[in-house]
Design a protein around this motif. Structure first.
Motif, PDB file in Angstrom:
ATOM      1  N   ASN A 144      43.536  21.518  86.342  1.00  0.00           N
ATOM      2  CA  ASN A 144      43.744  21.990  87.712  1.00  0.00           C
ATOM      3  C   ASN A 144      42.446  22.336  88.415  1.00  0.00           C
ATOM      4  OD1 ASN A 144      46.628  21.952  87.885  1.00  0.00           O
ATOM      5  ND2 ASN A 144      46.623  23.590  86.359  1.00  0.00           N
ATOM      6  N   GLY A 201      56.960  20.983  96.601  1.00  0.00           N
ATOM      7  CA  GLY A 201      56.507  21.181  95.237  1.00  0.00           C
ATOM      8  C   GLY A 201      57.120  20.230  94.223  1.00  0.00           C
ATOM      9  N   LEU A 229      54.586  12.418  88.703  1.00  0.00           N
ATOM     10  CA  LEU A 229      54.520  13.168  89.969  1.00  0.00           C
ATOM     11  C   LEU A 229      53.073  13.230  90.442  1.00  0.00           C
ATOM     12  CD1 LEU A 229      56.817  16.247  89.219  1.00  0.00           C
ATOM     13  CD2 LEU A 229      57.445  13.948  90.017  1.00  0.00           C
ATOM     14  N   SER A 230      52.834  12.740  91.633  1.00  0.00           N
ATOM     15  CA  SER A 230      51.478  12.837  92.182  1.00  0.00           C
ATOM     16  C   SER A 230      51.539  13.126  93.681  1.00  0.00           C
ATOM     17  CB  SER A 230      50.681  11.564  91.880  1.00  0.00           C
ATOM     18  OG  SER A 230      49.299  11.832  92.029  1.00  0.00           O
ATOM     19  N   GLY A 231      52.315  14.145  94.003  1.00  0.00           N
ATOM     20  CA  GLY A 231      52.472  14.485  95.418  1.00  0.00           C
ATOM     21  C   GLY A 231      51.959  15.876  95.751  1.00  0.00           C
ATOM     22  N   GLY A 232      51.146  16.427  94.840  1.00  0.00           N
ATOM     23  CA  GLY A 232      50.641  17.788  95.061  1.00  0.00           C
ATOM     24  C   GLY A 232      49.384  17.803  95.910  1.00  0.00           C
ATOM     25  N   LYS A 233      48.845  19.002  96.106  1.00  0.00           N
ATOM     26  CA  LYS A 233      47.700  19.168  97.009  1.00  0.00           C
ATOM     27  C   LYS A 233      46.352  19.153  96.289  1.00  0.00           C
ATOM     28  CE  LYS A 233      49.930  21.777 100.732  1.00  0.00           C
ATOM     29  NZ  LYS A 233      51.303  21.979 100.277  1.00  0.00           N
ATOM     30  N   SER A 234      46.348  19.368  94.970  1.00  0.00           N
ATOM     31  CA  SER A 234      45.091  19.478  94.203  1.00  0.00           C
ATOM     32  C   SER A 234      44.152  20.494  94.840  1.00  0.00           C
ATOM     33  CB  SER A 234      44.380  18.119  94.093  1.00  0.00           C
ATOM     34  OG  SER A 234      45.084  17.224  93.280  1.00  0.00           O
ATOM     35  N   SER A 235      44.687  21.583  95.366  1.00  0.00           N
ATOM     36  CA  SER A 235      43.821  22.526  96.093  1.00  0.00           C
ATOM     37  C   SER A 235      42.860  23.246  95.149  1.00  0.00           C
ATOM     38  CB  SER A 235      44.661  23.520  96.894  1.00  0.00           C
ATOM     39  OG  SER A 235      45.622  24.104  96.072  1.00  0.00           O
ATOM     40  N   ARG A 236      43.282  23.495  93.911  1.00  0.00           N
ATOM     41  CA  ARG A 236      42.357  24.165  92.981  1.00  0.00           C
ATOM     42  C   ARG A 236      41.219  23.239  92.567  1.00  0.00           C
ATOM     43  NH1 ARG A 236      46.972  26.060  88.997  1.00  0.00           N
ATOM     44  NH2 ARG A 236      47.965  24.297  90.056  1.00  0.00           N
ATOM     45  N   GLY A 292      59.466  16.421  93.877  1.00  0.00           N
ATOM     46  CA  GLY A 292      58.987  15.176  93.271  1.00  0.00           C
ATOM     47  C   GLY A 292      59.953  14.688  92.201  1.00  0.00           C
ATOM     48  N   ALA A 335      53.530  15.333  84.988  1.00  0.00           N
ATOM     49  CA  ALA A 335      52.567  15.628  86.052  1.00  0.00           C
ATOM     50  C   ALA A 335      51.403  14.641  85.966  1.00  0.00           C
ATOM     51  CB  ALA A 335      52.063  17.064  85.901  1.00  0.00           C
ATOM     52  N   CYS A 336      50.677  14.501  87.063  1.00  0.00           N
ATOM     53  CA  CYS A 336      49.562  13.529  87.117  1.00  0.00           C
ATOM     54  C   CYS A 336      48.268  14.100  86.552  1.00  0.00           C
ATOM     55  CB  CYS A 336      49.321  13.103  88.558  1.00  0.00           C
ATOM     56  SG  CYS A 336      48.719  14.478  89.581  1.00  0.00           S
ATOM     57  N   ASP A 382      58.667  11.728  98.472  1.00  0.00           N
ATOM     58  CA  ASP A 382      59.578  12.879  98.468  1.00  0.00           C
ATOM     59  C   ASP A 382      60.594  12.785  99.613  1.00  0.00           C
ATOM     60  OD1 ASP A 382      58.057  13.911  96.415  1.00  0.00           O
ATOM     61  OD2 ASP A 382      57.048  15.426  97.640  1.00  0.00           O
ATOM     62  N   LYS A 423      43.143  15.206  91.886  1.00  0.00           N
ATOM     63  CA  LYS A 423      42.886  15.225  90.433  1.00  0.00           C
ATOM     64  C   LYS A 423      43.433  13.982  89.739  1.00  0.00           C
ATOM     65  CE  LYS A 423      46.744  18.456  90.034  1.00  0.00           C
ATOM     66  NZ  LYS A 423      47.159  19.816  89.692  1.00  0.00           N
TER      67      LYS A 423
HETATM   68  N1  LIG Z   1      55.994  14.464  94.492  1.00  0.00           N
HETATM   69  C1  LIG Z   1      55.478  15.686  94.518  1.00  0.00           C
HETATM   70  N2  LIG Z   1      54.732  16.105  93.474  1.00  0.00           N
HETATM   71  C2  LIG Z   1      54.202  17.351  93.547  1.00  0.00           C
HETATM   72  C3  LIG Z   1      54.389  18.220  94.644  1.00  0.00           C
HETATM   73  N3  LIG Z   1      53.721  19.384  94.404  1.00  0.00           N
HETATM   74  C4  LIG Z   1      53.147  19.233  93.197  1.00  0.00           C
HETATM   75  N4  LIG Z   1      53.430  18.015  92.677  1.00  0.00           N
HETATM   76  C5  LIG Z   1      52.996  17.470  91.390  1.00  0.00           C
HETATM   77  O1  LIG Z   1      53.416  18.353  90.377  1.00  0.00           O
HETATM   78  C6  LIG Z   1      52.423  18.464  89.371  1.00  0.00           C
HETATM   79  C7  LIG Z   1      51.984  19.908  89.215  1.00  0.00           C
HETATM   80  O2  LIG Z   1      51.428  20.304  90.436  1.00  0.00           O
HETATM   81  P1  LIG Z   1      50.507  21.607  90.545  1.00  0.00           P
HETATM   82  O3  LIG Z   1      49.296  21.425  89.706  1.00  0.00           O
HETATM   83  O4  LIG Z   1      51.332  22.808  90.273  1.00  0.00           O
HETATM   84  O5  LIG Z   1      50.172  21.615  92.086  1.00  0.00           O
HETATM   85  P2  LIG Z   1      49.151  20.749  92.908  1.00  0.00           P
HETATM   86  O6  LIG Z   1      49.593  20.859  94.331  1.00  0.00           O
HETATM   87  O7  LIG Z   1      49.008  19.368  92.360  1.00  0.00           O
HETATM   88  O8  LIG Z   1      47.765  21.471  92.697  1.00  0.00           O
HETATM   89  P3  LIG Z   1      47.268  22.877  93.357  1.00  0.00           P
HETATM   90  O9  LIG Z   1      47.177  22.654  94.834  1.00  0.00           O
HETATM   91  O10 LIG Z   1      45.918  23.109  92.746  1.00  0.00           O
HETATM   92  O11 LIG Z   1      48.295  23.909  92.976  1.00  0.00           O
HETATM   93  C8  LIG Z   1      51.318  17.516  89.784  1.00  0.00           C
HETATM   94  O12 LIG Z   1      51.556  16.285  89.155  1.00  0.00           O
HETATM   95  C9  LIG Z   1      51.493  17.399  91.278  1.00  0.00           C
HETATM   96  O13 LIG Z   1      51.010  16.176  91.821  1.00  0.00           O
HETATM   97  C10 LIG Z   1      55.189  17.744  95.736  1.00  0.00           C
HETATM   98  O14 LIG Z   1      55.417  18.436  96.751  1.00  0.00           O
HETATM   99  N5  LIG Z   1      55.713  16.486  95.613  1.00  0.00           N
END
Ligand SMILES: Nc1nc2c(ncn2[C@@H]2O[C@H](COP(=O)(O)OP(=O)(O)OP(=O)(O)O)[C@@H](O)[C@H]2O)c(=O)[nH]1
Length: 198
Positions: A183, A71, A8-15, A75, A92-93, A65, A20
């Motif tokens: 994170n 979230g 899964l690599s569709g998150g925001k990496s906001s932290r 994914g 997770a990525c 997605d 990341k």
């Molecule tokens: N495909 C997909 N992966 C997601 C999504 N949101 C989070 N992930 C992935 O799920 C895993 C855990 O994500 P988190 O660390 O909780 O969230 P993040 O958005 O990556 O990071 P933060 O913005 O810092 O919370 C990571 O591998 C993310 O890339 C999404 O909407 N779609």
């Protein structure tokens, strides 16, 4: 092995403030490390991202997605929909020290279950777990009803939980590293320090 791995690599990496998955640890990006650890065991690796052009260098089977901005469960849903395999590891990525051996042990145990989820020190780790492809349907139901936490999905499934006690018999003990996810910038620094001794 008759299973796929879904990254899964569709998150925001906001932290972290930057993507990341693409941060370097030693000579490789985080996501290359993950791909390379998994490809020892999995013939099929699926990447779920909504920016495929950022990851074309990985040469992975990539999907997006169906339900953007929802979230990790979205994914997981997309990865399972895209997979040709009944049994699928999801990761997770941001887990640079994951264990391919542990992935294999969980895959082996999934036969009679919807999912196999590790529980380490009492904490569930659904983003390093195994899910049947059929779980996509339940994930879709959850997403459509606004239940977006992995816990919401897991409680609807027939799950085998594996604890560290059982896994220790396979020589797996370095839990802090295996389940480490980075994170924040300070966690990236820690990952680079740990990786110096590899
Ligand atoms: N495909 C997909 N992966 C997601 C999504 N949101 C989070 N992930 C992935 O799920 C895993 C855990 O994500 P988190 O660390 O909780 O969230 P993040 O958005 O990556 O990071 P933060 O913005 O810092 O919370 C990571 O591998 C993310 O890339 C999404 O909407 N779609």
């Amino acid at each position: 092995m008759k299973a796929a791995a879904i990254i899964l690599s569709g998150g925001k990496s906001s932290r972290m403030g930057v993507n990341k998955a693409l941060l370097r640890i030693n000579e490789k990006t985080n996501i290359e490390r993950i791909r390379d650890k998994l490809k020892v065991y999995f013939n099929e690796i699926i990447l779920v991202t909504n920016n495929p052009e950022d990851y074309s260098f990985l040469q992975l089977n990539t999907t997006c997605d169906y339900f953007p901005e929802m979230g990790p469960m979205a994914g997981l849903h997309a990865g399972l929909m895209h997979s040709d395999y009944d049994v699928n590891l999801v990761v997770a990525c941001d887990m640079p020290f994951l264990s391919g051996e542990l992935a294999v042990e969980m895959v082996k145990r999934c036969f009679h279950y919807d999912a196999v989820i590790p529980v380490i020190n009492g904490n569930q780790h659904p983003l390093f777990s195994v899910f049947k492809k059929t779980v996509a349907h339940e994930a879709e139901n959850c997403i459509k009803s606004g239940k977006l936490r992995m816990k919401d999905l897991i409680k609807r499934l027939n799950v085998l939980y594996v604890t560290e006690k059982e896994l220790e018999s396979f020589g797996l003990i370095d839990w802090d590293r295996i389940f480490f996810n980075m994170n924040r910038p300070e966690e990236y620094e820690k990952a680079k320090k740990w990786a110096e001794t590899e």
